[in-house]
Design an enzyme around this catalytic site. Structure first.
Site, mmCIF file in Angstrom:
data_model
loop_
_atom_site.group_PDB
_atom_site.id
_atom_site.type_symbol
_atom_site.label_atom_id
_atom_site.label_comp_id
_atom_site.label_asym_id
_atom_site.label_seq_id
_atom_site.Cartn_x
_atom_site.Cartn_y
_atom_site.Cartn_z
ATOM 1 N N LYS A 122 0.861 -1.181 0.000
ATOM 2 C CA LYS A 122 0.000 0.000 0.000
ATOM 3 C C LYS A 122 0.897 1.231 0.000
ATOM 4 O O LYS A 122 1.984 1.210 0.572
ATOM 5 C CB LYS A 122 -0.861 0.015 1.274
ATOM 6 C CG LYS A 122 -2.106 0.845 1.161
ATOM 7 C CD LYS A 122 -3.278 0.044 0.622
ATOM 8 C CE LYS A 122 -4.535 0.887 0.564
ATOM 9 N NZ LYS A 122 -5.724 0.101 0.266
ATOM 10 N N GLY A 136 -23.692 5.360 5.432
ATOM 11 C CA GLY A 136 -22.813 5.949 4.423
ATOM 12 C C GLY A 136 -23.262 5.505 3.048
ATOM 13 O O GLY A 136 -23.088 4.342 2.677
ATOM 14 N N VAL A 137 -23.874 6.438 2.284
ATOM 15 C CA VAL A 137 -24.370 6.059 0.955
ATOM 16 C C VAL A 137 -23.547 6.778 -0.117
ATOM 17 O O VAL A 137 -24.064 7.569 -0.898
ATOM 18 C CB VAL A 137 -25.897 6.297 0.803
ATOM 19 C CG1 VAL A 137 -26.656 5.122 1.396
ATOM 20 C CG2 VAL A 137 -26.354 7.603 1.458
ATOM 21 N N GLY A 138 -22.242 6.482 -0.122
ATOM 22 C CA GLY A 138 -21.325 7.042 -1.107
ATOM 23 C C GLY A 138 -21.056 6.040 -2.213
ATOM 24 O O GLY A 138 -21.963 5.346 -2.688
ATOM 25 N N VAL A 189 -19.738 3.144 -2.372
ATOM 26 C CA VAL A 189 -20.121 1.746 -2.142
ATOM 27 C C VAL A 189 -21.555 1.660 -1.612
ATOM 28 O O VAL A 189 -22.369 0.856 -2.084
ATOM 29 C CB VAL A 189 -19.176 1.064 -1.125
ATOM 30 C CG1 VAL A 189 -19.605 -0.390 -0.910
ATOM 31 C CG2 VAL A 189 -17.722 1.130 -1.587
#
Ligand code: NAD
Length: 371
Positions: free
Chosen positions: A95, A197-199, A201
């Protein structure tokens, strides 16, 4: 546009020295560059190359101290080692973190990304990367001007691939596997599912769930967004402070990490936690706390691996959409196996997943040593 305040899922400050952090790590190597022009520190952490060349996203984030960025890179690289192992894809854990002290202006950002791309080019293909928190597909196109060691973009057409829907599909399969394990029926039909969280994904996940007849509850710190999604899909909005105690069958955290802790676990009113957020547990003991409370937890790095599966296959040259989706759907089978193993031994799914990863890596190391 880069998100100015992306979802956070890890520590933002650390008090150890760079030397202590590197000396205390069980990973393989770290490549570092100090970017004089912006004052940013660039870290590429190589955790484990047993299964192949390290492959993992590039995160850009503001840290109080560079060492916190290094720790983030190491922790996330470890997660990638586990993620590739459970996906059965031939990549190692790695990463990168671009640790900035403030968000760069657009022109500065471009320069930083180009210099980062040159660092990747210097590494000669020993690290493959893509988007992560704080970076965008547009950023990958910039980096792609100086190196081909980025994926998620089609260089010929400039088209960008969004990992969110793939991740959401994997989470859906994970939710179905968990519903089967708890209720003996994988269908979300009629189940109350709370998507936090409705971003990138959470929004497609909510859509998949609504299509399958789930009783949808949505929450987002962006109230306007939560309201819009609830209206579009026929769900109910849950104000953020009420998420933890809200009665539901499935709680799907798709925003920030660190939400399952000794304080929140006793207040959970769900049977299942399965969502895309990274680093959901506050500390390792929280896996046992969930198990003792009878809440089935889908280990985050397993259930949120759909985007990685798609990007990993694309970087191996796979272009058959059905083959990619089949690999994403395999996340459901993997979780079914993990839940089964956990039940057999009366242990948390986190422990069962850890044993599975160790068996894969240990088996591979033994094969390599015997040749
Ligand atoms: P995103 O930034 O697109 O969406 C996050 C959403 O959560 C936003 O709508 C934001 O307003 C909301 N939010 C932020 N804090 C919140 C809070 N405290 N309560 C409720 N809502 C909140 O991010 P994303 O790409 O959808 O990723 C969500 C999570 O999933 C992150 O933890 C990310 O690391 C993880 N993840 C994402 C992917 C992917 O493919 N995008 C893959 C693996 C893991």
């Amino acid at each position: 546009m880069a998100r100015e305040h992306p979802a956070t899922d890890g520590p933002v400050s650390a008090d150890r020295s760079l030397e202590a952090v590197i000396a205390g790590w069980d990973g393989e190597a770290v490549a570092t560059r100090f970017d004089h022009e912006t004052g940013a520190w660039l870290f590429v952490a190589f955790h484990d190359t047993t299964l192949g060349t390290p492959n993992g996203g590039t995160r850009m984030r503001v840290y109080d101290r560079p060492v916190a960025g290094l720790e983030d890179a190491m922790r996330l690289a470890e997660g990638m080692t586990r993620k590739w192992a459970v996906l059965g894809l031939p990549f190692g854990g790695g990463k990168a973190v671009l640790a900035v002290s403030r968000w760069p202006e657009p022109a500065e950002r471009e320069g930083l990304l180009l210099r980062y791309g040159r660092l990747l080019e210097t590494l000669g293909g020993s690290f493959q990367t893509g988007v992560d928190m704080g970076t965008t597909p547009e950023d990958m196109l910039v980096i792609g001007r100086v190196t081909r060691n980025v994926h998620g973009v089609e260089f010929e057409t400039g088209a960008m691939i969004d990992p969110g829907p793939f991740t959401a599909r994997g989470v859906l399969r994970g939710i179905e596997a968990a519903l089967e394990a708890v209720f003996g029926d994988p269908s979300p039909d009629g189940r109350r599912v709370l998507v936090q969280g409705v971003g990138d994904v959470g929004r497609p996940l909510a859509g998949f769930l609504a299509e399958r007849g789930a009783r949808l509850l949505v929450s987002d710190v962006d109230e306007e967004r939560a309201g819009r999604v609830a209206r579009e899909l026929g769900g109910e909005v849950v104000p953020p402070p009420e998420v933890v105690g809200r009665a539901c069958d499935v709680y799907a955290p798709c925003a920030v990490g660190g939400i399952l802790t000794r304080e929140t676990i006793p207040r959970l009113a769900c049977r299942i936690v399965a969502g895309s957020a990274n680093a959901q547990l506050g500390e390792p003991e929280d896996a046992d706390r969930l198990h003792e409370r009878g809440v089935l937890y889908a280990p985050d790095y397993v259930v949120n691996a759909g985007g990685a599966a798609a990007f990993g296959l694309l970087s191996l040259g796979e272009r058959d959409e059905a083959a990619i989706l089949a690999r994403v759907d395999g996340i459901g089978d993997t979780l079914e196996e993990i839940f089964h193993a956990a039940t057999e031994r009366d242990e948390s799914p986190v422990e069962a997943a850890r044993r599975k990863v160790e068996a894969i890596l240990g088996g591979r190391r033994a094969t390599v040593q015997s040749h």
